[in-house]
Design an enzyme around this catalytic site. Sequence first.
Site, mmCIF file in Angstrom:
data_model
loop_
_atom_site.group_PDB
_atom_site.id
_atom_site.type_symbol
_atom_site.label_atom_id
_atom_site.label_comp_id
_atom_site.label_asym_id
_atom_site.label_seq_id
_atom_site.Cartn_x
_atom_site.Cartn_y
_atom_site.Cartn_z
ATOM 1 N N GLY A 236 0.795 -1.221 0.000
ATOM 2 C CA GLY A 236 0.000 0.000 0.000
ATOM 3 C C GLY A 236 0.832 1.277 0.000
ATOM 4 N N HIS A 237 0.120 2.394 -0.040
ATOM 5 C CA HIS A 237 0.788 3.699 -0.131
ATOM 6 C C HIS A 237 1.552 4.044 1.138
ATOM 7 C CE1 HIS A 237 -2.863 5.912 1.747
ATOM 8 N NE2 HIS A 237 -3.016 4.609 1.897
ATOM 9 N N ASN A 238 2.717 4.684 0.953
ATOM 10 C CA ASN A 238 3.574 5.164 2.036
ATOM 11 C C ASN A 238 4.188 4.052 2.886
ATOM 12 O OD1 ASN A 238 1.338 7.530 1.706
ATOM 13 N ND2 ASN A 238 3.373 8.362 2.139
#
Length: 334
Positions: A236-238
């Site tokens: 996922g993001h980050n």
Amino acid sequence: MKLKELVEILGCRLIGNPEVEIKGISEIQTAEEGDLTFLTNPKYRKFLKTTKASAVILEKEIPELKIAQLLCEEPYVAFAKALSVFYPERLPEPKISSRAIISDTATIGENCYIGDNVFIGKGTKIGKEVKIFPGVYIGNDCEIGDNTVIFPNVTIYERTKVGRFVRIHAGSVIGSDGFGYAFSKNEMKIYKVPQTGKVIIEDFVEIGANTTIDRGTIGDTVIGEGTKIDNLVQIGHNVKIGKYCFIVSQVGISGSTKIGDFVTLAGKVGVAGHIEIASNVTVGAKAGITKSIKKPGTYAGFPARPYREWKKIQTIVDRLPEIYEKIKHLLRRK
């Protein structure tokens, strides 16, 4: 190749005839004369009595063994090196296809292979000795480091940075939008949160087929040096993954999770978002990590807990039918 040559390359100690000719490498059960095999798992030791191999890679000497022995501290590593010697990867020779679409503002390094129907966007920089197979899309303002190999039909979104000696296998998507949405109760409407960050993949990373890595919402998603990611993984993001980690097939890592160095997540592990996993952690298959893991060690279960604790609980769970029958019997006696 004669054993004496192979021993020198692998850095092993030889017990046996150095003039034995090795023609190939096979599994211990199916090896024939002229083959090299290896033994790391004790389950396969029984096959040493029947194998027809001419030599075997081992950690410790087996005196009664009649075939040549190559002894080393890390037999599986020596096996991997031997495979590279006998079966070198055959990558395409440098060439840029006339059917590739390359922006005038992109820069291409020396000795690259760029296959048919590749798209390379504006301002993108491709290093030297890079191999880009047919059907790859690389967006604007990306960087691809030297000696990286990108297999067919990979999609790399804009502003993604890929290091040196990286391998990205077919069908993977790097830099797609993270799953970011804001729900308005007043308007009963869902707003998309723009994903303005990027993905940074450091040197010597390998990414399996059909894996997806989302770009950061504001900051970056980072995959650390030397990390190996299997097929069908969702990151996922980050997310920040440290150096030399193993992320096995069907693992899902939610946004903003931070993972240390030398971490192994076995198949189908699920990781909740906004938590931290310490360095030197191993998590067993199908575990669910719902909160931060702060101490090195082995974990398992859902929710994930130290392996020994999980094993004790599992032993009790397996006995529940028996315990239930005993309780029923006691209640009848009353």
